[in-house]
Design a protein around this motif. Structure first.
Motif, PDB file in Angstrom:
ATOM      1  N   GLU A 147       0.831  -1.222   0.000  1.00 57.13           N
ATOM      2  CA  GLU A 147       0.000   0.000   0.000  1.00 57.13           C
ATOM      3  C   GLU A 147       0.855   1.256   0.000  1.00 57.13           C
ATOM      4  O   GLU A 147       0.596   2.213  -0.717  1.00 57.13           O
ATOM      5  CB  GLU A 147      -0.865   0.007   1.266  1.00 57.13           C
ATOM      6  CG  GLU A 147      -2.251  -0.536   1.003  1.00 57.13           C
ATOM      7  CD  GLU A 147      -3.121  -0.367   2.234  1.00 57.13           C
ATOM      8  OE1 GLU A 147      -3.710  -1.386   2.623  1.00 57.13           O
ATOM      9  OE2 GLU A 147      -3.175   0.756   2.805  1.00 57.13           O
TER      10      GLU A 147
ATOM     11  N   GLY B 167       2.256   1.782  -3.292  1.00 56.18           N
ATOM     12  CA  GLY B 167       1.164   2.251  -4.149  1.00 56.18           C
ATOM     13  C   GLY B 167       0.894   3.740  -3.964  1.00 56.18           C
ATOM     14  O   GLY B 167       0.434   4.418  -4.886  1.00 56.18           O
TER      15      GLY B 167
ATOM     16  N   GLU C  81       5.883  -1.181  -9.336  1.00 54.33           N
ATOM     17  CA  GLU C  81       4.761  -2.109  -9.613  1.00 54.33           C
ATOM     18  C   GLU C  81       5.213  -3.563  -9.472  1.00 54.33           C
ATOM     19  O   GLU C  81       4.458  -4.427  -9.020  1.00 54.33           O
ATOM     20  CB  GLU C  81       4.228  -1.898 -11.042  1.00 54.33           C
ATOM     21  CG  GLU C  81       3.667  -0.514 -11.322  1.00 54.33           C
ATOM     22  CD  GLU C  81       4.743   0.511 -11.695  1.00 54.33           C
ATOM     23  OE1 GLU C  81       5.961   0.221 -11.564  1.00 54.33           O
ATOM     24  OE2 GLU C  81       4.362   1.625 -12.107  1.00 54.33           O
TER      25      GLU C  81
ATOM     26  N   VAL D  23       5.495  -4.463  -5.796  1.00 60.50           N
ATOM     27  CA  VAL D  23       4.179  -4.750  -5.212  1.00 60.50           C
ATOM     28  C   VAL D  23       3.724  -6.160  -5.610  1.00 60.50           C
ATOM     29  O   VAL D  23       3.264  -6.950  -4.777  1.00 60.50           O
ATOM     30  CB  VAL D  23       3.139  -3.687  -5.673  1.00 60.50           C
ATOM     31  CG1 VAL D  23       1.716  -4.127  -5.331  1.00 60.50           C
ATOM     32  CG2 VAL D  23       3.456  -2.339  -5.034  1.00 60.50           C
TER      33      VAL D  23
END
Ligand code: MLT
Length: 254
Positions: A121, A124, A165, A168
């Motif tokens: 998170e 992100g 990305e 994650v």
């Protein structure tokens, strides 16, 4: 004499370049194969997906097939080790020996899993650089951070160049990885379990216990090294690899 191919699977969030000291040490004598995993190094970034350890193992299998590598010694460090266990599940009959460095067979605890989701998170929200810098401090030993600025810079550059990305996607995949403890007693090929003495992520005790559950494993702890033992004390790491290669070669002759 039988000379096994050495296959290296990298850690998170690194890339195949982390195996340079092993490429240098062994590349003249044996075939060394160290792919970048999807999302990292020269591979396209992963976006909005979960990069499961099983997907990673299937990728390794495809790369091995494409490069006509049938039998090999498989080395994985940390996330590379989680993937190595999945490789054993999928195509263990092709594996002549294993190097499991700074890794564990157990899945994430609830707390560790929650930490990964929180990190995902955070990344992100655009906090990748700060998160990566904190991770760097956890990956390397105090001695490396103090005495090896060049190595710290190399690792920093690799980590910061990883696409957020992809980080994650791999965090989610690691959070959901399988429990591989039941595999330990069935991995009957020679195994070298290695851990940095100052690894803050996998303790020496945990690593030694994992080795003791494997029928054909030796255990080495590496002085002056943290989680990236192959980089932080490559001489000691390479000595353990060399011993494993000798054992594998002897078993092939016997
Ligand atoms: C790695 O080095 O691959 C990671 O520390 C693995 C993990 O976060 O469990």
């Amino acid at each position: 004499m039988y000379q096994p191919t050495l296959v290296f699977v990298h850690a998170f969030p690194l890339q195949s370049a982390m195996w340079q000291p092993q490429q240098n040490a062994f590349g003249d004598d044996v075939r060394v194969f160290a792919p970048d995993l999807p999302g990292f190094g020269g591979q396209a970034r992963l976006d909005g997906e979960t990069f499961s350890m099983k997907l990673a193992a299937r990728f390794v299998q495809r790369e091995l097939d494409a490069n006509k590598i049938d039998r090999f010694v498989l080395a994985g460090l940390s996330m590379g080790g989680y993937i190595a266990f999945e490789c054993w599940r999928l195509f263990g009959d092709r594996i002549d020996g294993m190097i499991l460095a700074d890794t564990r067979a157990t899945p994430d605890s609830q707390e560790a899993r929650a930490g990964r989701y929180a990190a995902a998170e955070r990344i992100g929200r655009g906090d990748f650089a700060e998160w990566a810098e904190e991770l760097l401090g956890n990956l390397l030993s105090p001695a490396t951070l103090r005495d090896k600025p060049d190595l710290v810079d190399v690792v920093r550059r690799i980590i910061h160049s990883s696409p957020p990305e992809s980080a994650v996607a791999a965090l989610l995949g690691m959070a959901q990885r399988n429990d591989s403890t039941s595999l330990l007693s069935e991995i009957n090929v020679p195994v070298s379990v290695i851990v940095g003495e100052d690894d803050r992520i996998i303790s020496v005790a945990e690593s030694r216990a994992m080795a003791s559950e494997m029928p054909n494993a030796t255990f080495t702890s590496i002085a002056g090294a943290g989680h990236l033992s192959n980089l932080e004390n490559h001489d000691a790491f390479n000595t353990a690899v060399k011993k494993l290669l000798e054992l594998v070669s002897q078993q092939a002759v016997a």
